[in-house]
Design an enzyme around this catalytic site. Structure first.
Site, PDB file in Angstrom:
ATOM      1  N   SER A  39     -19.785 -13.159  27.887  1.00 45.37           N
ATOM      2  CA  SER A  39     -19.311 -13.363  29.252  1.00 45.37           C
ATOM      3  C   SER A  39     -17.802 -13.627  29.265  1.00 45.37           C
ATOM      4  O   SER A  39     -17.022 -12.757  28.864  1.00 45.37           O
ATOM      5  CB  SER A  39     -20.100 -14.502  29.910  1.00 45.37           C
ATOM      6  OG  SER A  39     -19.890 -14.532  31.298  1.00 45.37           O
ATOM      7  N   ASP A  96     -29.087  -8.635  34.363  1.00 46.98           N
ATOM      8  CA  ASP A  96     -28.028  -9.647  34.454  1.00 46.98           C
ATOM      9  C   ASP A  96     -27.578  -9.781  35.906  1.00 46.98           C
ATOM     10  O   ASP A  96     -27.166  -8.807  36.537  1.00 46.98           O
ATOM     11  CB  ASP A  96     -26.854  -9.208  33.574  1.00 46.98           C
ATOM     12  CG  ASP A  96     -25.810 -10.284  33.373  1.00 46.98           C
ATOM     13  OD1 ASP A  96     -25.479 -10.982  34.351  1.00 46.98           O
ATOM     14  OD2 ASP A  96     -25.315 -10.417  32.243  1.00 46.98           O
ATOM     15  N   HIS A 143     -28.526 -12.796  31.692  1.00 45.71           N
ATOM     16  CA  HIS A 143     -27.239 -13.280  31.185  1.00 45.71           C
ATOM     17  C   HIS A 143     -27.391 -14.472  30.244  1.00 45.71           C
ATOM     18  O   HIS A 143     -26.409 -15.030  29.785  1.00 45.71           O
ATOM     19  CB  HIS A 143     -26.362 -13.695  32.387  1.00 45.71           C
ATOM     20  CG  HIS A 143     -24.888 -13.738  32.107  1.00 45.71           C
ATOM     21  ND1 HIS A 143     -24.141 -12.615  31.828  1.00 45.71           N
ATOM     22  CD2 HIS A 143     -24.004 -14.784  32.073  1.00 45.71           C
ATOM     23  CE1 HIS A 143     -22.880 -12.955  31.640  1.00 45.71           C
ATOM     24  NE2 HIS A 143     -22.762 -14.255  31.778  1.00 45.71           N
TER      25      HIS A 143
END
Length: 302
Positions: free
Chosen positions: A158, A241, A274
């Protein structure tokens, strides 16, 4: 000389791999910084200096997120290759900057792996210099067998995926830095000047979103000085995600890579989100990806 305090030492692999959690006073952030190091078992180490992989975590995380949630999958694989893992924090903590704890995506836990230039943030929020300069020196001093300068790679998730990609690309553009051997990422923020997370961070840290282009991987990958150094760039992205379309934008990086001629392997992982479950599922692939490249650059014991 920087004093490094060992906060804990934990056995984490059957063969004798250990996880060290350490802290030190940082000259770059002007705060106490915490990091972790996975040290492979001595029987696994084949080189004079132990190759290393830096792991950069995402928003709200510290060093413990990776260690506890992905470590059980990552450490045995790193151990089998005789590779060290270096896991820093994501920002300074307790810097006393007004508003640094007001939101999850700015300030504490959200250093974005850049050096701030605005008056408000520049004294403490210098995570690019911390990761690329100070931390490697600190780790080398505390763990002299680990190669943090030459035979080292970088990966992240991320915000940390953004950090891994951008720092790897910038290592090719700065004469005072040694290039990383390889780079990979999980669900990286690929085009931060075009998403809310990046826009907010760059406005605060630089005073301008446009100034963030120098740290945007989709812009950096178009630089002639970047193209071709990495034989491949590995990216894994979950199809479920929740941030895929609004914040991560992998298509921007892939399109820019195609135009520039840089190879990028993007694996779209069906139904993964995620979370660290996603990272744990595929972290072995990433460690193996880096090991293949790191171990061809090492000096084997005589």
């Amino acid at each position: 000389m920087t004093v490094v305090k060992t906060l804990s030492k934990t056995a984490v692999t059957p063969n004798g791999g250990f996880l060290f959690r350490c802290s030190h006073a940082s000259n770059v952030t002007k705060t106490e910084m915490t990091f972790a190091v996975f040290m492979p078992s001595p029987v696994s180490v084949l080189s004079e200096k132990i190759p290393s992989i830096f792991w950069l975590s995402g928003l709200t995380c510290n060093d413990t997120n990776f260690s506890t949630k992905a470590g059980p999958a990552a450490f045995p694989v790193a151990d089998s290759h005789g590779i060290a893992l270096i896991i820093p924090d994501t920002s300074p903590r307790g810097a006393g900057v007004l508003g640094e704890d007001d939101s999850y995506d700015l300030g504490t836990g959200a250093g974005f792996y850049v050096d701030a230039s605005t008056t408000k943030w520049k004294t403490h929020y210098n995570m690019e210099s911390y990761i690329t300069s100070e931390l490697p020196s600190v780790v080398s001093a505390a763990f002299p067998n680990i190669d943090t300068e030459s035979v080292r790679s970088v990966m992240g998730h991320s915000m940390g995926g953004h950090g891994a990609l951008s720092l790897a690309f910038k290592s090719l553009l700065h004469d005072d830095r040694k290039p990383y051997v390889s780079v990979s990422a999980f669900a990286p923020i690929c085009n931060p000047t075009k998403c809310q997370w990046g826009e907010k961070a760059f406005m605060e840290y630089f005073g301008s979103v446009d100034d963030g282009r120098k740290h945007d991987s989709s812009c950096l990958i178009q630089n002639a000085g970047v193209v071709g150094h990495y034989d491949d760039i590995l990216i894994d992205q979950g199809t479920s995600d929740q941030f895929l379309e609004s914040q991560l934008k992998p298509e921007a990086l892939v399109d820019a890579a195609k135009k520039s001629g840089q190879k990028v392997t993007l694996n779209m992982r069906k139904e993964f989100d995620h979370s660290y479950y996603f990272i744990a599922a595929f972290i072995a692939d990433h460690v193996n990806f880096h090991a293949k490249r790191l171990l061809t650059n090492q000096t084997v014991k005589g």
